[in-house]
Design a protein around this motif. Structure first.
Motif, PDB file in Angstrom:
ATOM      1  N   ALA A  28       2.317  -3.644   1.956  1.00  0.00           N
ATOM      2  CA  ALA A  28       2.515  -3.416   0.524  1.00  0.00           C
ATOM      3  C   ALA A  28       3.008  -4.691  -0.142  1.00  0.00           C
ATOM      4  N   VAL A  54       9.584   7.857  -1.595  1.00  0.00           N
ATOM      5  CA  VAL A  54       8.667   8.124  -2.684  1.00  0.00           C
ATOM      6  C   VAL A  54       9.429   8.831  -3.788  1.00  0.00           C
ATOM      7  N   ASP A  56       8.626  10.044  -7.886  1.00  0.00           N
ATOM      8  CA  ASP A  56       7.718  10.155  -9.032  1.00  0.00           C
ATOM      9  C   ASP A  56       6.364   9.503  -8.772  1.00  0.00           C
ATOM     10  N   GLY A  57       5.828   9.679  -7.570  1.00  0.00           N
ATOM     11  CA  GLY A  57       4.514   9.143  -7.239  1.00  0.00           C
ATOM     12  C   GLY A  57       4.484   7.652  -6.991  1.00  0.00           C
ATOM     13  N   GLU A  58       5.645   7.007  -6.863  1.00  0.00           N
ATOM     14  CA  GLU A  58       5.732   5.588  -6.559  1.00  0.00           C
ATOM     15  C   GLU A  58       6.598   5.394  -5.327  1.00  0.00           C
ATOM     16  N   VAL A  59       6.324   4.334  -4.578  1.00  0.00           N
ATOM     17  CA  VAL A  59       7.105   4.037  -3.373  1.00  0.00           C
ATOM     18  C   VAL A  59       8.104   2.940  -3.714  1.00  0.00           C
ATOM     19  N   TRP A  60       9.355   3.161  -3.365  1.00  0.00           N
ATOM     20  CA  TRP A  60      10.451   2.232  -3.657  1.00  0.00           C
ATOM     21  C   TRP A  60      11.105   1.769  -2.365  1.00  0.00           C
ATOM     22  N   LYS A  84      10.116  -1.961  -6.321  1.00  0.00           N
ATOM     23  CA  LYS A  84       8.909  -1.142  -6.309  1.00  0.00           C
ATOM     24  C   LYS A  84       7.885  -1.761  -5.367  1.00  0.00           C
ATOM     25  N   LEU A  86       3.886  -1.998  -4.103  1.00  0.00           N
ATOM     26  CA  LEU A  86       2.553  -1.894  -4.681  1.00  0.00           C
ATOM     27  C   LEU A  86       1.571  -1.442  -3.611  1.00  0.00           C
ATOM     28  N   HIS A  88      -2.092   1.283  -2.933  1.00  0.00           N
ATOM     29  CA  HIS A  88      -3.183   2.033  -3.555  1.00  0.00           C
ATOM     30  C   HIS A  88      -2.799   3.501  -3.657  1.00  0.00           C
ATOM     31  N   ARG A  89      -3.377   4.182  -4.616  1.00  0.00           N
ATOM     32  CA  ARG A  89      -3.074   5.593  -4.849  1.00  0.00           C
ATOM     33  C   ARG A  89      -3.343   6.441  -3.602  1.00  0.00           C
ATOM     34  N   ILE A  92      -0.543   5.954  -1.125  1.00  0.00           N
ATOM     35  CA  ILE A  92       0.661   6.678  -1.552  1.00  0.00           C
ATOM     36  C   ILE A  92       0.505   8.156  -1.258  1.00  0.00           C
TER      37      ILE A  92
END
Length: 157
Positions: A28, A54, A56-60, A84, A86, A88-89, A92
């Motif tokens: 990532a 994860v 709200d649909g984002e990986v931190w 955050k 980065l 691909h959808r 995730i």
């Protein structure tokens, strides 16, 4: 001036492979501030207490220590801030599906520059039991003994 190519390792979490069974890994990108990139180029970072999750649909990425840049000014970053990742959808989606099961966690395995961009390798991991760790140590020592014996035999010829 030519661009950087290849992979330059900054930090590695060796303890993770000892403490966890790594099921799957992803590479990532990271959203970083300028002073974080400069501190990473100086080769300073620690993944020891880091983990990813994860939200709200984002990986931190949490709790990864990138020390303050020594020549930075008031624009310096917080050393253990949330970053955050980065991905691909689809990736995730896979991470959400697999990490939502009990016992699984996301941990950073390595932090490196790839073609001039900072990347982190995260792995889906499940904790090892104490007897698994003892078996891993015994296997590693047996492999070392076999290597020594083979090297000694090869030298005698």
């Amino acid at each position: 001036m030519p661009r950087d190519t290849g992979r330059k390792l900054i930090a590695q979490n060796k303890r993770a492979r000892y403490d966890y069974h790594i099921d799957e890994t992803w590479e990532a990108g990271m959203v970083l501030m300028g002073t974080e990139v400069k501190a990473l180029r100086a080769g300073r970072a620690s993944l020891a207490d880091g983990y990813a999750h994860v939200m709200d649909g984002e990986v931190w990425l949490e709790n990864v220590h990138i020390p303050e840049y020594t020549q930075g000014t008031w624009t310096n970053h917080a050393p253990r801030r949330r970053r955050k990742l980065l991905l691909h959808r689809r990736e995730i989606g896979k991470i959400i599906a697999k990490s939502s099961e009990p016992g699984w966690t996301l941990i950073p395995l390595a932090l490196y520059f790839k073609d001039g961009k900072a990347k982190v390798e995260i792995g889906l991991a499940r904790g090892k039991k104490a007897y698994d760790k003892r078996q891993a140590i015994a296997k590693r020592e047996a492999d070392r003994e076999m290597q020594k014996a083979a090297a000694a035999r090869f030298r005698r010829r």
